[in-house]
Design an enzyme around this catalytic site. Sequence first.
Site, short mmCIF file in Angstrom:
data_model
loop_
_atom_site.label_atom_id
_atom_site.label_comp_id
_atom_site.label_asym_id
_atom_site.label_seq_id
_atom_site.Cartn_x
_atom_site.Cartn_y
_atom_site.Cartn_z
CD GLU A 202 2.54 -4.77 9.18
OE1 GLU A 202 3.72 -4.90 9.56
OE2 GLU A 202 2.20 -4.83 7.99
CD1 TRP B 237 0.74 -0.41 3.07
CD2 TRP B 237 -0.80 1.12 3.57
NE1 TRP B 237 1.00 0.02 4.34
CE2 TRP B 237 0.06 0.97 4.69
CE3 TRP B 237 -1.85 2.03 3.69
CZ2 TRP B 237 -0.10 1.69 5.88
CZ3 TRP B 237 -2.01 2.74 4.87
CH2 TRP B 237 -1.14 2.57 5.95
CG ASP B 238 4.83 0.84 1.54
OD1 ASP B 238 3.94 0.08 1.95
OD2 ASP B 238 5.96 0.89 2.05
CE LYS C 20 6.02 -2.10 11.69
NZ LYS C 20 5.93 -3.19 10.73
CD GLN C 21 2.66 1.02 10.11
OE1 GLN C 21 3.23 -0.04 10.31
NE2 GLN C 21 2.47 1.52 8.90
C1 BGC Z 1 4.73 -1.59 7.59
C2 BGC Z 1 3.73 -1.64 6.46
C3 BGC Z 1 4.45 -1.32 5.17
C4 BGC Z 1 5.61 -2.28 4.97
C5 BGC Z 1 6.42 -1.94 3.73
C6 BGC Z 1 5.86 -2.56 7.30
O1 BGC Z 1 6.82 -2.45 8.29
O2 BGC Z 1 4.11 -1.93 8.81
O3 BGC Z 1 2.71 -0.69 6.69
O4 BGC Z 1 3.56 -1.44 4.12
O5 BGC Z 1 6.47 -2.21 6.07
O6 BGC Z 1 6.95 -0.67 3.82
#
Ligand code: BGC
Length: 720
Positions: free
Chosen positions: A456, A314-315, A569-570
């Site tokens: 996550e 999704w980035d 996490k984010q």
């Molecule tokens: C993140 C995801 C991201 C992926 C690739 C993961 O660490 O939690 O949101 O899409 O890295 O960048």
Amino acid sequence: MWWISDYHHQPTQTVHYGNKYVIGNGIYGYRGTLDEARAEDQVGLNISNLYDGLPGKWRESVNAWNPFYTEVYVQGISLNISTQSPTNHHQKLSLKHGLHQRRTTYRINDKDITIESERFISMHAKNTMALRYTITASDTLDVEIKTGIDTLIWELNGPHFKEFEHLSANGIGITGSTQECKHQVTLLTKTTLDDTQVVKDDSIFGETKTIHLTKNESFHFTKIIILDVNKPLEQTQETLTNQFDKGYNALRKDHQHAWNALWAISDILIEGDDDAQHALRYSIYHLMILTPDKDKSIPARGLSGQVYKGAIFWDTEIFMLPFFLHTNPRAAKALIDYRIKTLPGAQAKAKHYGFEGAFYAWESHENGQDVCSDFNITDVFTNRDVRTYFKDKQIHISGDIVYAMWHYVNHTNDTSILLNGGADVIFEVARFYLSYLKYDFTTDVYEALDVVGPDEYHERVNNNAFTNKLIAYVFEIALKVASHLKTQSPTTYTKLNEHRKIDTILETITRVHTKLKAPTKTKSQVIEQFDGYFALEDTRVDVLKTRLVHPQEYWGTSHGVAYPTQIIKQADVVTMLSLFSSDYSTDIKQANYDYYHPRTEHGSSLSASMYGLLACDINRQDDAYDYFMKSASIDLTGKSKQFAGNTYIGGTHPAASGGAYMLALYGFAGLKTSNGTLSVQPRLPKHIKSMQFKLHYQEALYTVTITHNDTQIKKESTHE
Ligand code: BGC
């Protein structure tokens, strides 16, 4: 301002510099290692959108053989930075023209020998690369030059070429086919060195020559490289002959012109802060070297290697697409077309899990197949693989794609994409969500149970606010697209309806739409990230860090330190508030920013920009500036996570680069587009005096200039 450079080279920095100095043109990327570097230095010529998988190993993008390999020997001593200390060293990258340069001086037996090189991957002729190499000595000296193709490749899950053929008719070349899909990769090189001897040792296939250097007089040679995939050999040979005849300087000129044209639209001028200007240009550079080709997309680690399997996340849609929308709509279309092309993969995935419609791959390869492993993390304590549910449960991915597609349509006015498969994607995603939702008879609500949101660390939760918001959004867009098609293109609608029973989907949406579970809010307006989140242990990131037993241990999954706590996490709720900014009041934004900010690890490079956007929205420019610098300079400083558990996750971070771009435009400039109009509301950090940028919007190109108390939007031209 247009260069990055370093004057020292520590062996411990080889991998970081490999990322920092990467060059590319969207099709190929070459890591910023030095000419003499070998596989153990993580040299990589990464090929975009070409994948290979071996039994029992992760499928991943393919690295080609290394055509830039060049080493110089003086009296049998190799001028190799990893074994010989230089007296002087300088590595540089031109952000303006995508040129990698190095200059290194060694002292051997009281003589100074300097090697200089310049390389580029042409932005003009996409299969062409070139190297110019120079040697100068302070006294008369014989040196041996060895240059060729290194067939020993740095790879994580290879070997992807089991067998290959050496070609030496006109220069030095290798051709071979990948193991799984038998893609034929051909790499041809030709140097201006004459009377050389052929070298063919364990891994190097090339040529060698002893040169007699006269005092302070430089010796140069150039090498032209052609890399083709699935092209007849004769065609690649012909291209090599033509490009070689053109010569290094002419190829370099074409390459520079192509870069000039890209920068003419993409540059953002910042007055008053050189660091911000530099970091932002560096971010833009990273996005430009990933400019996608027709119906191709961009991997999460760009073209810096095989980390994350070279897969599309999704980035791309959420963090990188805006840059291309504003600066290069054709490239933006390629990204959208990639998702249209991979719809069958998404339908197969939905079916596999017992759902209908389109459940897009969490980690997508060329046909939309999901290559995300069931076991993404290796536990540092037991060395056992840990079951993760990113692939199975991160259902927001399908909504992210619809979000991106609708932005593309609004931004470009290109509704043809809807007729050419886009509408089908939107309806299929809506159908997927309808089949995913569960109805609760007792409360009369529909719920998205057992999902993973952007955070996550908390897997398999119910009603993640961000996910539910996206589902509602997809329903809205499906209704809008249906009414657009009914009026503008009734035949397309009728066909789709016959094929996919769109009327039934729409009817169901109208029933379900208003009954989607809304997130819990506290009195102070804080939105609960998922059901039960507020009941988790409330602590702080610093406190959690004191509980770690191993510096690399993974914080998520059911036995991770973050799992029983509110540490995330984010950006998650914050991502929702940033992407759907106009749907929420300032009070809500403030309350959620203050609540989630101390509870977020920023363990993903995607996090900072979403916080920065929200910080701008609530007029916290100083915070926003810090997030901006963090996002924009992540690959300059190399301050990023290198491991998740025992899994290596290093490489470049184009989503952070895209996030920095978004933060400049949507955050600092407060750019908004709606119903055909552009507006800005400057929220510049104090010390930034002004910002100026260009952007494509609908049928025109604009220049926007903002200062603290003035704004100007000027229409430059209208597209044909
Ligand atoms: C993140 C995801 C991201 C992926 C690739 C993961 O660490 O939690 O949101 O899409 O890295 O960048």
